[in-house]
Design a protein around this motif. Structure first.
Motif, PDB file in Angstrom:
ATOM      1  N   GLU A   1      64.235   2.470 -36.472  1.00  0.00           N
ATOM      2  CA  GLU A   1      63.053   3.939 -36.688  1.00  0.00           C
ATOM      3  C   GLU A   1      61.768   2.305 -37.783  1.00  0.00           C
ATOM      4  OE1 GLU A   1      64.447   7.289 -38.447  1.00  0.00           O
ATOM      5  OE2 GLU A   1      64.555   7.664 -36.102  1.00  0.00           O
TER       6      GLU A   1
ATOM      7  N   TRP B   1      61.328  -0.762 -33.999  1.00  0.00           N
ATOM      8  CA  TRP B   1      60.685  -0.758 -33.196  1.00  0.00           C
ATOM      9  C   TRP B   1      59.417  -0.991 -32.675  1.00  0.00           C
ATOM     10  CZ3 TRP B   1      64.475  -0.914 -29.428  1.00  0.00           C
ATOM     11  CH2 TRP B   1      64.298  -0.664 -28.085  1.00  0.00           C
ATOM     12  N   CYS B   2      58.287  -0.585 -33.986  1.00  0.00           N
ATOM     13  CA  CYS B   2      57.188  -0.339 -32.910  1.00  0.00           C
ATOM     14  C   CYS B   2      56.320  -1.223 -33.916  1.00  0.00           C
ATOM     15  CB  CYS B   2      56.963   0.940 -32.867  1.00  0.00           C
ATOM     16  SG  CYS B   2      56.542   2.453 -33.619  1.00  0.00           S
TER      17      CYS B   2
ATOM     18  N   TRP C   1      52.006   1.577 -36.808  1.00  0.00           N
ATOM     19  CA  TRP C   1      52.172   2.773 -35.454  1.00  0.00           C
ATOM     20  C   TRP C   1      54.401   3.228 -36.369  1.00  0.00           C
ATOM     21  CZ3 TRP C   1      51.448   4.640 -30.723  1.00  0.00           C
ATOM     22  CH2 TRP C   1      50.250   4.620 -29.958  1.00  0.00           C
TER      23      TRP C   1
ATOM     24  N   ILE D   1      57.720   5.155 -35.380  1.00  0.00           N
ATOM     25  CA  ILE D   1      59.057   6.088 -34.406  1.00  0.00           C
ATOM     26  C   ILE D   1      60.045   6.577 -34.679  1.00  0.00           C
ATOM     27  CG2 ILE D   1      60.636   4.435 -34.545  1.00  0.00           C
ATOM     28  CD1 ILE D   1      59.671   4.710 -31.362  1.00  0.00           C
TER      29      ILE D   1
ATOM     30  N   MET E   1      62.816   8.400 -27.943  1.00  0.00           N
ATOM     31  CA  MET E   1      61.885   8.688 -29.237  1.00  0.00           C
ATOM     32  C   MET E   1      60.839   9.056 -28.826  1.00  0.00           C
ATOM     33  SD  MET E   1      61.566   4.627 -28.325  1.00  0.00           S
ATOM     34  CE  MET E   1      63.826   4.131 -27.383  1.00  0.00           C
TER      35      MET E   1
ATOM     36  N   MET F   1      57.327   7.803 -30.111  1.00  0.00           N
ATOM     37  CA  MET F   1      55.896   6.741 -30.727  1.00  0.00           C
ATOM     38  C   MET F   1      54.967   7.568 -31.124  1.00  0.00           C
ATOM     39  SD  MET F   1      55.964   2.973 -28.453  1.00  0.00           S
ATOM     40  CE  MET F   1      55.878   2.472 -29.322  1.00  0.00           C
TER      41      MET F   1
END
Length: 146
Positions: free
Chosen positions: A26, A29-30, A34, A36, A51, A53
């Motif tokens: 978390e 990951w993005c 953003w 997650i 998940m 996003m």
């Protein structure tokens, strides 16, 4: 194979990189801004990978799929081609996140394999390189920062 990938040297041990990669998704990951939310991570072949996003404007993009492989300390592989109850869904890609020792650090590689050349180019145009490189940088920052 219709593959896109990013790779990065991380100045941290493979054990440290794996720990962050697997247990603190978390946080990396993005690409920021953003975020997650991990819903399920059943770390075994056939296990659910789910998940959401979330974007800075309130966007929500649910991601549902399964793990194809989980090799502790080395790599994990997911796909959105089927859901955890083995229903066909999509498919868009097979994602592979892996590490290997390199000198006094770790080589991180993330790849997306696509069914067609068209879907690969679509992913590239969506910002694959920028997005996945930003995630690799966020992972490195967490691993190298202590």
């Amino acid at each position: 194979m219709h593959e896109l990938s990013v790779t990065r040297f991380i100045a941290a041990s493979p054990e440290k990189v794996w720990d962050v990669m697997a247990n603190r998704q978390e946080e990396w990951w993005c690409p920021r801004p953003w975020s997650i939310e991990m819903i399920a991570q059943e770390r075994r072949p056939g296990g659910r990978s789910a998940m959401i996003m979330r974007g800075p404007e309130g966007e929500e993009m649910p991601q549902e799929g399964i793990f194809l492989a989980w090799e502790e300390g080395r790599r994990f592989v997911t796909t959105d081609a089927v859901t955890s109850d083995f229903r066909p869904a999509g498919p868009f890609m097979v994602g592979i996140w892996e590490i290997e020792p390199e000198g006094d650090g770790t080589r991180y590689t993330a790849s997306a394999r696509h069914w067609t050349e068209e879907s690969m180019w679509q992913h590239a145009e969506m910002g694959f390189e920028e997005g996945w490189s930003a995630c690799a940088a966020q992972l490195a920052e967490l691993c190298e920062g202590g």
